[in-house]
Design a protein around this motif. Structure first.
Motif, PDB file in Angstrom:
ATOM      1  N   PHE A  20     -35.060  55.364 -19.921  1.00  0.00           N
ATOM      2  CA  PHE A  20     -34.034  54.337 -19.959  1.00  0.00           C
ATOM      3  C   PHE A  20     -34.491  53.745 -21.110  1.00  0.00           C
ATOM      4  N   SER A  21     -33.379  53.189 -21.846  1.00  0.00           N
ATOM      5  CA  SER A  21     -33.744  52.536 -23.019  1.00  0.00           C
ATOM      6  C   SER A  21     -33.028  51.175 -22.899  1.00  0.00           C
ATOM      7  N   PRO A  22     -33.124  50.094 -23.862  1.00  0.00           N
ATOM      8  CA  PRO A  22     -32.268  48.872 -23.823  1.00  0.00           C
ATOM      9  C   PRO A  22     -31.026  49.188 -24.277  1.00  0.00           C
ATOM     10  N   GLY A  23     -30.062  48.639 -23.374  1.00  0.00           N
ATOM     11  CA  GLY A  23     -28.885  49.006 -23.728  1.00  0.00           C
ATOM     12  C   GLY A  23     -27.940  47.622 -24.122  1.00  0.00           C
ATOM     13  N   PRO A  24     -26.741  47.764 -24.182  1.00  0.00           N
ATOM     14  CA  PRO A  24     -26.202  46.186 -24.579  1.00  0.00           C
ATOM     15  C   PRO A  24     -26.089  45.430 -23.379  1.00  0.00           C
ATOM     16  N   ALA A  25     -26.033  44.081 -23.660  1.00  0.00           N
ATOM     17  CA  ALA A  25     -26.094  42.950 -22.523  1.00  0.00           C
ATOM     18  C   ALA A  25     -27.310  43.152 -21.652  1.00  0.00           C
ATOM     19  N   ALA A  45     -42.651  55.182 -27.609  1.00  0.00           N
ATOM     20  CA  ALA A  45     -42.919  54.498 -28.904  1.00  0.00           C
ATOM     21  C   ALA A  45     -41.543  53.785 -29.545  1.00  0.00           C
ATOM     22  N   GLN A  46     -40.507  54.386 -28.942  1.00  0.00           N
ATOM     23  CA  GLN A  46     -39.089  54.021 -29.308  1.00  0.00           C
ATOM     24  C   GLN A  46     -38.660  52.725 -28.572  1.00  0.00           C
ATOM     25  N   GLY A  47     -39.324  52.109 -27.819  1.00  0.00           N
ATOM     26  CA  GLY A  47     -38.919  51.035 -26.856  1.00  0.00           C
ATOM     27  C   GLY A  47     -38.377  51.378 -25.421  1.00  0.00           C
ATOM     28  N   CYS A  48     -38.305  52.693 -25.166  1.00  0.00           N
ATOM     29  CA  CYS A  48     -37.668  53.097 -23.909  1.00  0.00           C
ATOM     30  C   CYS A  48     -38.677  52.849 -22.852  1.00  0.00           C
ATOM     31  N   TRP A  49     -38.232  52.957 -21.413  1.00  0.00           N
ATOM     32  CA  TRP A  49     -39.334  53.098 -20.540  1.00  0.00           C
ATOM     33  C   TRP A  49     -38.944  54.134 -19.654  1.00  0.00           C
ATOM     34  N   VAL A  50     -40.227  54.606 -18.864  1.00  0.00           N
ATOM     35  CA  VAL A  50     -40.098  55.727 -18.133  1.00  0.00           C
ATOM     36  C   VAL A  50     -40.245  55.569 -16.487  1.00  0.00           C
ATOM     37  N   THR A  76     -54.271  59.017 -27.470  1.00  0.00           N
ATOM     38  CA  THR A  76     -54.355  59.928 -28.659  1.00  0.00           C
ATOM     39  C   THR A  76     -53.934  59.407 -29.681  1.00  0.00           C
ATOM     40  N   ARG A  77     -52.511  58.678 -29.516  1.00  0.00           N
ATOM     41  CA  ARG A  77     -51.760  57.876 -30.549  1.00  0.00           C
ATOM     42  C   ARG A  77     -52.047  56.457 -30.833  1.00  0.00           C
ATOM     43  N   SER A  78     -53.208  56.046 -29.942  1.00  0.00           N
ATOM     44  CA  SER A  78     -53.491  54.753 -30.215  1.00  0.00           C
ATOM     45  C   SER A  78     -52.293  53.802 -29.685  1.00  0.00           C
ATOM     46  N   TRP A  79     -51.580  54.326 -28.602  1.00  0.00           N
ATOM     47  CA  TRP A  79     -50.358  53.642 -28.303  1.00  0.00           C
ATOM     48  C   TRP A  79     -50.766  52.760 -26.637  1.00  0.00           C
ATOM     49  N   ASP A  80     -50.723  51.603 -26.718  1.00  0.00           N
ATOM     50  CA  ASP A  80     -50.760  50.752 -25.665  1.00  0.00           C
ATOM     51  C   ASP A  80     -49.694  50.902 -24.509  1.00  0.00           C
ATOM     52  N   ALA A  94     -43.645  52.997 -16.612  1.00  0.00           N
ATOM     53  CA  ALA A  94     -44.371  52.747 -17.873  1.00  0.00           C
ATOM     54  C   ALA A  94     -43.568  52.323 -18.843  1.00  0.00           C
ATOM     55  N   PHE A  95     -44.162  51.404 -19.668  1.00  0.00           N
ATOM     56  CA  PHE A  95     -43.485  51.062 -20.838  1.00  0.00           C
ATOM     57  C   PHE A  95     -44.590  50.817 -21.955  1.00  0.00           C
ATOM     58  N   SER A  96     -44.192  50.543 -23.209  1.00  0.00           N
ATOM     59  CA  SER A  96     -45.033  50.175 -24.159  1.00  0.00           C
ATOM     60  C   SER A  96     -45.377  48.579 -24.182  1.00  0.00           C
ATOM     61  N   THR A  97     -46.483  48.138 -24.191  1.00  0.00           N
ATOM     62  CA  THR A  97     -47.076  46.796 -24.448  1.00  0.00           C
ATOM     63  C   THR A  97     -46.363  46.048 -25.386  1.00  0.00           C
ATOM     64  N   ALA A  98     -46.132  46.906 -26.610  1.00  0.00           N
ATOM     65  CA  ALA A  98     -45.405  46.181 -27.741  1.00  0.00           C
ATOM     66  C   ALA A  98     -44.059  46.040 -27.406  1.00  0.00           C
ATOM     67  N   LEU A  99     -43.242  47.030 -26.690  1.00  0.00           N
ATOM     68  CA  LEU A  99     -42.009  46.742 -26.618  1.00  0.00           C
ATOM     69  C   LEU A  99     -41.614  46.636 -25.249  1.00  0.00           C
ATOM     70  N   VAL A 100     -41.877  45.503 -24.711  1.00  0.00           N
ATOM     71  CA  VAL A 100     -41.739  45.271 -23.254  1.00  0.00           C
ATOM     72  C   VAL A 100     -40.064  45.349 -22.880  1.00  0.00           C
ATOM     73  N   PRO A 101     -39.729  46.119 -21.902  1.00  0.00           N
ATOM     74  CA  PRO A 101     -38.134  46.136 -21.896  1.00  0.00           C
ATOM     75  C   PRO A 101     -37.664  44.670 -20.968  1.00  0.00           C
ATOM     76  N   PRO A 102     -36.486  44.300 -21.150  1.00  0.00           N
ATOM     77  CA  PRO A 102     -35.895  43.285 -20.575  1.00  0.00           C
ATOM     78  C   PRO A 102     -36.022  43.315 -18.933  1.00  0.00           C
ATOM     79  N   VAL A 103     -36.500  42.326 -18.670  1.00  0.00           N
ATOM     80  CA  VAL A 103     -36.815  42.405 -16.901  1.00  0.00           C
ATOM     81  C   VAL A 103     -35.252  42.981 -16.138  1.00  0.00           C
ATOM     82  N   ASP A 104     -34.377  42.265 -16.570  1.00  0.00           N
ATOM     83  CA  ASP A 104     -33.029  42.423 -15.746  1.00  0.00           C
ATOM     84  C   ASP A 104     -32.774  44.207 -15.948  1.00  0.00           C
TER      85      ASP A 104
END
Length: 136
Positions: A20-25, A45-50, A76-80, A94-104
Motif C-alpha cells: 500500500f502507499s499513501p493515497g489522497p486524503a 524506501a518510497q514510503g509504501c508499507w507492506v 544491507t541498504r542501511s534502511w531502518d 512493515a514500514f520505514s521508520t523515516a516514512l511512517v504511514p498515516p495511522v488512518d
C-alpha cells in the motif's frame, strides 16, 4: 481451484507481500502484490508499507523467516524499518521508520487485506493494479 490464502496460493501468485502507499486524503493506494523481496525494500524506501498475511508462510507456518529476510535486505541498504506483528489479525506490517504511514491509512489497509482474505479474493499484482488505474 485452490485457495489464494494459503502458502500454496502465495507461491502460485508469486506474492512476497501486499503493498500500500499513501493515497489522497485518508484513503491508501493499493493493494497490490509484489513478488520480489528486494522490490519490497524499494517500496519501503518510497514510503509504501507492506502487509504479510501469516497464512502465506511457506517455510514453517510462521512469518519469522519473512521478517528476517526483509530485515536483512533493509540492513544491507542501511534502511531502518519497523516490523509489527499483529497476532490477533495474523498479519505482519512493515514500514520505514523515516516514512511512517498515516495511522488512518494504515488501519484501512489492514481492514482491506482482512476483507480480501474473508472473501477469498485475489489481490492484483503491481502490474495489474497499475494497468487498472491508468486512464484509457
Amino acid at each position: 481451484m485452490s485457495r489464494l490464502w494459503t502458502p500454496d496460493g502465495a507461491v502460485r501468485a508469486r506474492a512476497a507481500g501486499i503493498v500500500f502507499s499513501p493515497g489522497p486524503a485518508t484513503t491508501p493506494d493499493g493493494p497490490y502484490t509484489v513478488a520480489d523481496p528486494t522490490a519490497l525494500v524499494d517500496k519501503l524506501a518510497q514510503g509504501c508499507w507492506v502487509i504479510y498475511p501469516h497464512e502465506w508462510s511457506i517455510e514453517d507456518g510462521e512469518d519469522q523467516h519473512w521478517r528476517s529476510r526483509l530485515s536483512r535486505l533493509c540492513l544491507t541498504r542501511s534502511w531502518d524499518i519497523l516490523i509489527q506483528v499483529q497476532k490477533r489479525m495474523s498479519l505482519t506490517v512493515a514500514f520505514s521508520t523515516a516514512l511512517v504511514p498515516p495511522v488512518d491509512q494504515l488501519t484501512l489497509s489492514v481492514s482491506a487485506v482482512t476483507a480480501y482474505r474473508e472473501k477469498d479474493l485475489p489481490i492484483p499484482t503491481e502490474h495489474e493494479f497499475l494497468t487498472r488505474r491508468s486512464p484509457g
